[in-house]
Design an enzyme around this catalytic site. Structure first.
Site, PDB file in Angstrom:
ATOM      1  N   ASP A  34       0.778  -1.371   0.060  1.00  0.00           N
ATOM      2  CA  ASP A  34      -0.051   0.043   0.042  1.00  0.00           C
ATOM      3  C   ASP A  34       0.763   1.333  -0.065  1.00  0.00           C
ATOM      4  OD1 ASP A  34      -1.953  -1.856   0.128  1.00  0.00           O
ATOM      5  OD2 ASP A  34      -2.984  -1.123   2.053  1.00  0.00           O
ATOM      6  N   LYS A  51      -7.127  -4.971  -2.946  1.00  0.00           N
ATOM      7  CA  LYS A  51      -7.856  -5.464  -1.774  1.00  0.00           C
ATOM      8  C   LYS A  51      -8.712  -4.332  -1.213  1.00  0.00           C
ATOM      9  CE  LYS A  51      -4.082  -4.350   1.190  1.00  0.00           C
ATOM     10  NZ  LYS A  51      -4.571  -3.199   1.949  1.00  0.00           N
ATOM     11  N   CYS A 101      -2.059  -2.758   7.526  1.00  0.00           N
ATOM     12  CA  CYS A 101      -1.923  -3.667   6.557  1.00  0.00           C
ATOM     13  C   CYS A 101      -0.572  -4.520   6.593  1.00  0.00           C
ATOM     14  CB  CYS A 101      -2.206  -2.980   5.152  1.00  0.00           C
ATOM     15  SG  CYS A 101      -3.793  -2.422   5.119  1.00  0.00           S
TER      16      CYS A 101
HETATM   17  C1  VGL Z   1      -4.669   0.458   5.916  1.00  0.00           C
HETATM   18  C2  VGL Z   1      -6.074   1.629   7.013  1.00  0.00           C
HETATM   19  C3  VGL Z   1      -7.271   1.376   6.167  1.00  0.00           C
HETATM   20  C4  VGL Z   1      -3.033   0.093   5.576  1.00  0.00           C
HETATM   21  C5  VGL Z   1      -5.689   0.405   4.747  1.00  0.00           C
HETATM   22  O1  VGL Z   1      -2.837   0.194   4.225  1.00  0.00           O
HETATM   23  O2  VGL Z   1      -2.428   0.081   6.370  1.00  0.00           O
HETATM   24  N1  VGL Z   1      -4.855   1.126   6.879  1.00  0.00           N
HETATM   25  N2  VGL Z   1      -6.738   0.890   4.925  1.00  0.00           N
END
Ligand code: VGL
Ligand code: ZN
Length: 198
Positions: A9, A107, A152
């Site tokens: 991410d 995702k 994540c």
């Molecule tokens: C994430 C919160 C919501 C992350 C993704 O990538 O850690 N955290 N969506």
């Protein structure tokens, strides 16, 4: 032994100026780019939510970002709207190298279930398909880096260890959100799951 780098991410919304900016999120980008050269297999993940996703505080009456609600699959932190499919915030950080990626796994597409882990949605049962990709390539060892350490990265690393992969998280190439001690709790949980870290 065959290893893969899993980059979690590294997207605009988790970096400076983003909707859910992780402190110093941008700081991991150049180190991750350099790290890719050492791996035959590189996987990038991309948080990729439909508008109105159930993990967004804006989808719930009388809730604010960072409130916690009970979902059918367990407790869920509510987030600011982030990484909406096709938005600039959902795009990878512009300096992240994407050409070396063998696979980009998206995702969080299911409107009713969040998905922190690169392997399973937050119900811990619905697979993303990443396990099959790695197994068919005979990959046994994973190095996990990216954002955010306590969400994540943490969920991905624990799932990977439980699936039997040998897992290392490189802390200098990760940054955390740290809600109410979530960063310390995440390292403890990763340790307990057998995840190695530097
Ligand atoms: C994430 C919160 C919501 C992350 C993704 O990538 O850690 N955290 N969506
Ligand atoms: Zn998300």
């Amino acid at each position: 032994m065959s290893q893969a780098l899993i980059v979690i991410d590294v997207q605009n919304d988790f970096c400076r100026g983003g909707a859910l900016a992780v402190p110093e999120g941008d700081a991991v980008v150049s180190g991750i780019n350099d790290r890719m050269a050492a791996f035959d297999t590189v996987v990038l993940t991309q948080d990729w939510h439909p508008a109105g996703h159930s993990s967004f505080a804006s989808s719930h009456d009388d809730k604010a970002p960072y409130d916690i609600v009970d979902m059918p699959y367990g407790a869920q932190v509510l987030w600011p709207d982030h990484c909406v499919q096709g938005s600039k915030g959902a795009a990878f950080h512009p300096a992240l190298k994407t050409d070396p990626a063998d696979l980009i796994i998206r995702k969080g597409l299911n409107p009713d279930i969040d998905s922190y882990s690169a392997f399973f949605e937050n119900d811990h049962t619905t697979p993303t398909g990443l396990e099959g990709f790695l197994r068919t390539r005979q990959i046994t060892d994973l190095v996990i880096v990216g954002l955010a350490t306590d969400f994540c990265v943490n969920f991905s690393a624990q799932d990977a260890a439980r699936l039997g992969f040998s897992v290392s998280v490189e802390a200098d190439l990760c940054r955390g959100i740290d809600l109410d001690g979530s960063l310390d709790a995440a390292w403890a949980a990763m340790d307990a799951a057998g995840v190695r870290h530097l």
